[in-house]
Design a protein around this motif. Sequence first.
Motif, PDB file in Angstrom:
ATOM      1  N   GLN A  68      -5.216 -54.672  25.175  1.00  0.00           N
ATOM      2  CA  GLN A  68      -4.349 -55.830  24.948  1.00  0.00           C
ATOM      3  C   GLN A  68      -4.004 -55.960  23.464  1.00  0.00           C
ATOM      4  O   GLN A  68      -2.866 -56.298  23.113  1.00  0.00           O
ATOM      5  CB  GLN A  68      -5.032 -57.109  25.435  1.00  0.00           C
ATOM      6  N   LEU A  69      -4.964 -55.685  22.597  1.00  0.00           N
ATOM      7  CA  LEU A  69      -4.734 -55.755  21.158  1.00  0.00           C
ATOM      8  C   LEU A  69      -3.722 -54.704  20.714  1.00  0.00           C
ATOM      9  O   LEU A  69      -2.797 -54.991  19.947  1.00  0.00           O
ATOM     10  CB  LEU A  69      -6.061 -55.560  20.414  1.00  0.00           C
ATOM     11  N   ILE A  70      -3.873 -53.480  21.195  1.00  0.00           N
ATOM     12  CA  ILE A  70      -2.971 -52.388  20.812  1.00  0.00           C
ATOM     13  C   ILE A  70      -1.554 -52.632  21.313  1.00  0.00           C
ATOM     14  O   ILE A  70      -0.564 -52.417  20.603  1.00  0.00           O
ATOM     15  CB  ILE A  70      -3.509 -51.041  21.344  1.00  0.00           C
ATOM     16  N   LEU A  71      -1.434 -53.132  22.543  1.00  0.00           N
ATOM     17  CA  LEU A  71      -0.104 -53.346  23.147  1.00  0.00           C
ATOM     18  C   LEU A  71       0.644 -54.517  22.547  1.00  0.00           C
ATOM     19  O   LEU A  71       1.849 -54.651  22.764  1.00  0.00           O
ATOM     20  CB  LEU A  71      -0.264 -53.541  24.659  1.00  0.00           C
ATOM     21  N   VAL A  72      -0.050 -55.357  21.793  1.00  0.00           N
ATOM     22  CA  VAL A  72       0.608 -56.460  21.100  1.00  0.00           C
ATOM     23  C   VAL A  72       1.751 -55.943  20.227  1.00  0.00           C
ATOM     24  O   VAL A  72       2.782 -56.605  20.065  1.00  0.00           O
ATOM     25  CB  VAL A  72      -0.410 -57.256  20.257  1.00  0.00           C
ATOM     26  N   ASN A  73       1.588 -54.743  19.681  1.00  0.00           N
ATOM     27  CA  ASN A  73       2.613 -54.145  18.816  1.00  0.00           C
ATOM     28  C   ASN A  73       3.954 -53.968  19.520  1.00  0.00           C
ATOM     29  O   ASN A  73       4.995 -53.869  18.860  1.00  0.00           O
ATOM     30  CB  ASN A  73       2.146 -52.774  18.315  1.00  0.00           C
TER      31      ASN A  73
END
Length: 201
Positions: free
Chosen positions: A193-198
């Motif tokens: 979820q953190l990575i896909l925030v980009n």
Amino acid sequence: MNRLLKSISYVFHPLIMPIVGVMFYFSKSPRYIPIEIIQAKLISLSILTIVLPILLFFLLRTLGKVNTINLETTSERIVPLLLNCIVLLIILKRIVTPTQVIELYYFFVGILISTLTCLLLAIAKFKASIHMISVAGVFMFFLALSIHFSININGTLALMTIIIGAVATSRLHMKAHSPVELIIGFSIGFLPQLILVNYWL
């Protein structure tokens, strides 16, 4: 206390956490979305993420592929996780496409990545905590939404932090997981979820 800790694992079961994330999104999104569309998506997602997995579980139990809903062994996890990946692909293809609700699309992409990772670990005989995966993923999604929509949800984030601690305590109390399995589970849920925030923030 014993009953309370056990009940936490059922109240915050991984099956209900995706729909919790979706309901939170629709309750906080400043965009105008017709109520009919919201209701249709909630009903569709509830069927695919809660009702269908429960029916598949009973089918697998009848076939002797699983023994309990807790999926206590890594071998029991493989088929349910694989089926869940297929369900998530259907959701991404039909229910939450990137042209409709991009935030929810990447939320479910993150869930798919977490599920695939958990599946690969199960094949490798490692039992990551699916409970921690689900609550950590929802927590990160809430955090990203608070930034994306510029809203103050500190109370919700604080409550989610307490829930994460309660779930971890419950799983340890029930001897369902080791501390390492809980930490790995949290990472598997949080990091995608953190990575896909980009891609959408």
